[in-house]
Scaffold this motif. Structure first.
Motif, mmCIF file in Angstrom:
data_model
loop_
_atom_site.group_PDB
_atom_site.id
_atom_site.type_symbol
_atom_site.label_atom_id
_atom_site.label_comp_id
_atom_site.label_asym_id
_atom_site.label_seq_id
_atom_site.Cartn_x
_atom_site.Cartn_y
_atom_site.Cartn_z
ATOM 1 N N CYS A 148 -30.643 2.851 -15.742
ATOM 2 C CA CYS A 148 -30.569 4.046 -15.484
ATOM 3 C C CYS A 148 -30.028 4.787 -16.432
ATOM 4 O O CYS A 148 -30.570 6.251 -16.193
ATOM 5 C CB CYS A 148 -29.717 3.962 -14.257
ATOM 6 N N LYS A 149 -29.051 4.628 -17.276
ATOM 7 C CA LYS A 149 -28.257 5.139 -18.044
ATOM 8 C C LYS A 149 -29.378 5.987 -18.862
ATOM 9 O O LYS A 149 -29.418 6.986 -19.918
ATOM 10 C CB LYS A 149 -27.239 4.811 -18.873
ATOM 11 N N LEU A 150 -30.546 5.181 -19.475
ATOM 12 C CA LEU A 150 -31.086 5.449 -20.225
ATOM 13 C C LEU A 150 -32.068 7.246 -19.987
ATOM 14 O O LEU A 150 -32.197 7.550 -20.404
ATOM 15 C CB LEU A 150 -31.654 4.762 -21.208
ATOM 16 N N ILE A 151 -32.210 6.843 -18.493
ATOM 17 C CA ILE A 151 -32.839 8.128 -17.625
ATOM 18 C C ILE A 151 -31.959 9.018 -17.355
ATOM 19 O O ILE A 151 -33.185 10.211 -18.113
ATOM 20 C CB ILE A 151 -33.945 7.166 -16.707
ATOM 21 N N GLY A 152 -31.296 8.600 -16.633
ATOM 22 C CA GLY A 152 -30.575 9.522 -16.070
ATOM 23 C C GLY A 152 -28.944 9.715 -15.821
ATOM 24 O O GLY A 152 -28.379 8.717 -17.033
ATOM 25 N N LYS A 153 -28.079 10.291 -15.509
ATOM 26 C CA LYS A 153 -26.542 9.406 -14.884
ATOM 27 C C LYS A 153 -26.716 9.235 -13.819
ATOM 28 O O LYS A 153 -26.765 9.621 -12.406
ATOM 29 C CB LYS A 153 -26.558 11.284 -14.456
ATOM 30 N N PRO A 154 -26.429 7.924 -13.702
ATOM 31 C CA PRO A 154 -26.160 6.962 -12.722
ATOM 32 C C PRO A 154 -24.851 7.094 -12.175
ATOM 33 O O PRO A 154 -24.027 7.046 -12.826
ATOM 34 C CB PRO A 154 -26.685 5.623 -12.965
ATOM 35 N N ASN A 155 -23.959 6.563 -10.831
ATOM 36 C CA ASN A 155 -23.523 6.170 -10.415
ATOM 37 C C ASN A 155 -23.174 5.823 -9.102
ATOM 38 O O ASN A 155 -24.376 5.569 -8.227
ATOM 39 C CB ASN A 155 -22.412 8.136 -10.154
ATOM 40 N N PRO A 156 -22.185 4.541 -8.824
ATOM 41 C CA PRO A 156 -21.468 3.831 -7.834
ATOM 42 C C PRO A 156 -21.683 5.347 -6.631
ATOM 43 O O PRO A 156 -21.088 6.215 -6.120
ATOM 44 C CB PRO A 156 -20.749 3.069 -8.051
ATOM 45 N N ALA A 157 -22.221 4.535 -5.345
ATOM 46 C CA ALA A 157 -21.997 5.202 -4.142
ATOM 47 C C ALA A 157 -21.286 4.694 -3.064
ATOM 48 O O ALA A 157 -21.027 4.710 -2.334
ATOM 49 C CB ALA A 157 -23.435 4.946 -3.498
ATOM 50 N N ASP A 158 -19.606 4.821 -4.043
ATOM 51 C CA ASP A 158 -18.901 4.836 -3.048
ATOM 52 C C ASP A 158 -18.269 5.402 -2.961
ATOM 53 O O ASP A 158 -18.153 6.905 -3.082
ATOM 54 C CB ASP A 158 -17.589 3.238 -4.201
ATOM 55 N N LYS A 159 -16.457 5.441 -2.810
ATOM 56 C CA LYS A 159 -16.181 6.646 -2.182
ATOM 57 C C LYS A 159 -15.468 7.165 -2.984
ATOM 58 O O LYS A 159 -15.419 8.551 -3.301
ATOM 59 C CB LYS A 159 -14.835 6.498 -1.179
ATOM 60 N N LYS A 160 -14.283 6.752 -3.934
ATOM 61 C CA LYS A 160 -13.579 6.872 -5.076
ATOM 62 C C LYS A 160 -14.720 8.164 -5.926
ATOM 63 O O LYS A 160 -14.390 9.659 -6.571
ATOM 64 C CB LYS A 160 -13.030 6.027 -6.364
ATOM 65 N N THR A 161 -15.826 7.684 -6.176
ATOM 66 C CA THR A 161 -17.211 8.187 -7.425
ATOM 67 C C THR A 161 -17.690 9.712 -6.262
ATOM 68 O O THR A 161 -17.734 10.744 -7.183
ATOM 69 C CB THR A 161 -18.115 7.673 -7.406
ATOM 70 N N MET A 162 -17.975 9.292 -5.439
ATOM 71 C CA MET A 162 -18.329 10.654 -4.577
ATOM 72 C C MET A 162 -17.102 11.624 -4.832
ATOM 73 O O MET A 162 -17.441 12.566 -4.704
ATOM 74 C CB MET A 162 -19.193 10.123 -3.154
ATOM 75 N N GLN A 163 -16.161 11.208 -4.438
ATOM 76 C CA GLN A 163 -15.177 11.923 -4.098
ATOM 77 C C GLN A 163 -14.337 13.428 -5.640
ATOM 78 O O GLN A 163 -14.671 14.669 -5.487
ATOM 79 C CB GLN A 163 -13.167 11.770 -4.441
ATOM 80 N N ARG A 164 -14.688 12.269 -6.209
ATOM 81 C CA ARG A 164 -14.722 12.709 -8.085
ATOM 82 C C ARG A 164 -15.871 14.136 -8.407
ATOM 83 O O ARG A 164 -15.925 14.746 -8.473
ATOM 84 C CB ARG A 164 -14.921 11.324 -9.332
ATOM 85 N N LEU A 165 -16.908 13.386 -7.570
ATOM 86 C CA LEU A 165 -18.107 14.269 -8.223
ATOM 87 C C LEU A 165 -18.518 15.661 -7.657
ATOM 88 O O LEU A 165 -18.612 16.662 -7.919
ATOM 89 C CB LEU A 165 -19.446 13.457 -7.861
ATOM 90 N N MET A 166 -17.881 15.538 -6.308
ATOM 91 C CA MET A 166 -18.129 16.548 -5.532
ATOM 92 C C MET A 166 -16.537 17.470 -5.731
ATOM 93 O O MET A 166 -16.983 19.007 -5.412
ATOM 94 C CB MET A 166 -17.690 16.568 -4.074
ATOM 95 N N LYS A 167 -15.203 17.090 -6.048
ATOM 96 C CA LYS A 167 -14.566 17.719 -6.684
ATOM 97 C C LYS A 167 -14.862 18.617 -8.469
ATOM 98 O O LYS A 167 -14.596 19.861 -8.234
ATOM 99 C CB LYS A 167 -12.574 17.193 -6.973
ATOM 100 N N GLU A 168 -16.075 18.116 -8.224
ATOM 101 C CA GLU A 168 -15.990 18.524 -9.203
ATOM 102 C C GLU A 168 -17.521 20.376 -9.550
ATOM 103 O O GLU A 168 -17.932 19.683 -10.567
ATOM 104 C CB GLU A 168 -16.691 18.018 -11.062
ATOM 105 N N ARG A 169 -18.040 19.588 -7.782
ATOM 106 C CA ARG A 169 -19.123 20.589 -8.032
ATOM 107 C C ARG A 169 -20.432 20.209 -8.054
ATOM 108 O O ARG A 169 -21.576 20.407 -8.695
ATOM 109 C CB ARG A 169 -18.695 21.862 -8.098
ATOM 110 N N LYS A 170 -20.345 18.413 -8.330
ATOM 111 C CA LYS A 170 -21.507 17.747 -9.476
ATOM 112 C C LYS A 170 -22.654 18.057 -8.011
ATOM 113 O O LYS A 170 -22.780 17.211 -6.683
ATOM 114 C CB LYS A 170 -21.607 17.172 -10.185
ATOM 115 N N THR A 171 -23.772 18.419 -8.309
ATOM 116 C CA THR A 171 -25.094 18.151 -7.305
ATOM 117 C C THR A 171 -25.604 16.505 -7.866
ATOM 118 O O THR A 171 -25.367 16.127 -8.946
ATOM 119 C CB THR A 171 -26.408 18.650 -7.857
ATOM 120 N N MET A 172 -25.541 15.964 -6.433
ATOM 121 C CA MET A 172 -25.815 14.010 -6.372
ATOM 122 C C MET A 172 -27.620 13.866 -5.594
ATOM 123 O O MET A 172 -27.526 14.722 -5.023
ATOM 124 C CB MET A 172 -24.460 13.191 -5.492
ATOM 125 N N ALA A 173 -27.922 12.832 -5.866
ATOM 126 C CA ALA A 173 -28.506 12.372 -5.203
ATOM 127 C C ALA A 173 -28.376 10.931 -4.500
ATOM 128 O O ALA A 173 -28.404 10.041 -5.525
ATOM 129 C CB ALA A 173 -29.861 12.379 -5.933
#
Length: 376
Positions: A148-173
């Motif tokens: 997944c790292k070779l293709i895009g931007k993978p992240n775990p769907a956990d509370k800590k990661t979701m909150q961090r990405l949202m504070k940075e105003r990142k678009t997620m899927a």
């Protein structure tokens, strides 16, 4: 509403050979990653110590930051997997914002056996800046993480990661239905596991995000899936493990009829720092309405005949999960076991039919008539 056609190919443009190679790589990495500890143990048992050491180091390297950069050529090659199908298309009702001006969560349905519609989105150049979040179990599996790292931007769907990405105003899927949605997959109906999934709505309310419904028409027809033993299989899902029993011909490749993905119009949520239960349920209901509307708008397109589904008599069991008090986006671990004697099986006349919830006692399992179309 006119959707922008980002990709389309017909049977004459099918590239089954290269598509098959790309799909086989995807599936092999997924399976080998989940059994990676067993691979190391097997190598040690066979006294292949150098190979065992190399494999172990490779597994650890998956979690080293910035060690595995994205490779454009590899992403484009994996995108050829889409042309494995005789017919395929990708439509956007509205451009997905990746600038942070109007951040969104692209919610992909259904999961399917292998989320091929989701996988196709990860290879698209216009989605290159989207953070794709998936099960923490899969994220911890090393080979799939490297892939997944070779293709895009993978992240775990956990509370800590979701909150961090949202504070940075990142678009997620993400795939809200998770492993449970994969488990209930059937080729006789389009099913989504969404009625009890409210965690992602709670997060979106806290940070004022949009929710963008996305549907992959044909995902449920890529593989057959054994039906039944729902209680045991959903229990495995609650532990974070997939519980699919698929088959296809020729195995392990999917059936190649068609795959058509539609990314809908975003639903803008207000910013509510501490949303109440009723507010989460209200906006969750609005999201389900938008998902149903997206399904109904596009099921009558060029592939309508292929998806004209007969009414079936089936039992569907979906986990009734606690929501935003512990708002895990995929909710695979928090399943209520409290019996609800009065909540018998319910149906609706719309294509977006209800499903039967998983009860705590065998006597609480009921049969439900499944109207044609989409079921939740």
């Amino acid at each position: 509403m006119t959707a922008v056609l980002a990709h389309s190919h017909s049977k004459e443009e099918q590239q089954k050979l290269w598509g098959s190679v790309a799909l086989l790589i995807y599936m092999a990495v997924w399976v080998c990653s989940l059994i990676s500890p067993l691979i190391v143990i097997g190598l040690i048992y066979l006294q292949c110590f150098k190979a065992a050491i190399f494999t172990t180091l490779l597994m650890f390297s998956a979690h080293v930051p910035n060690l595995w950069p994205r490779v454009k050529a590899f992403r484009e090659f994996m995108g050829s997997a889409f042309k494995y199908f005789q017919e395929g298309s990708l439509r956007y009702e509205e451009e997905v914002d990746t600038t942070g001006t109007r951040p969104t969560i692209v919610c992909v349905h259904p999961h399917g056996i292998f989320p091929l519609g989701w996988g196709m989105l990860t290879t698209r150049p216009e989605m290159a800046d989207v953070h794709f979040c998936f099960s923490s179990v899969l994220y911890a599996s090393p080979f799939f993480l490297i892939f997944c790292k070779l293709i895009g931007k993978p992240n775990p769907a956990d509370k800590k990661t979701m909150q961090r990405l949202m504070k940075e105003r990142k678009t997620m899927a993400l795939i809200p239905g998770g492993f449970e949605e994969a488990t209930i997959t059937t080729n006789n109906a389009d099913r989504v596991f969404i009625k009890a999934r409210m965690g992602f709505v709670c997060y979106a309310l806290r940070h004022g995000y949009c929710l963008t419904p996305t549907f992959a028409f044909g995902e449920n027809r890529c593989f057959m899936n054994v039906q039944g033993a729902w209680r045991f299989r959903l229990w495995l899902n609650s532990l974070g493990f997939p519980a699919i029993l698929p088959w296809s011909f020729p195995p392990p490749l999917p059936y190649d009829k068609s795959l058509n993905v539609v990314v809908g119009k975003p639903l803008q949520l207000p910013t509510i720092r501490k949303p109440t239960d009723s507010q989460v349920e209200e906006w969750h209901g609005k999201y389900m309405v938008e998902l149903e509307a997206l399904y109904n708008r596009h099921k009558v397109s060029s592939w309508e005949i292929y998806y004209r589904l007969p009414a079936t008599q089936e039992t569907i069991h979906c986990g009734d999960c606690a929501h935003h008090r512990n708002p895990h986006p995929t909710h695979t671990r928090h399943v209520r076991t409290r019996a609800r004697r009065n909540a018998h099986s319910r149906t609706r006349s719309t294509p977006f039919a209800t499903a039967v919830a998983l009860r705590s006692h065998p006597d609480d399992l009921h049969r439900a008539t499944q109207p044609r179309g989409l079921s939740a």
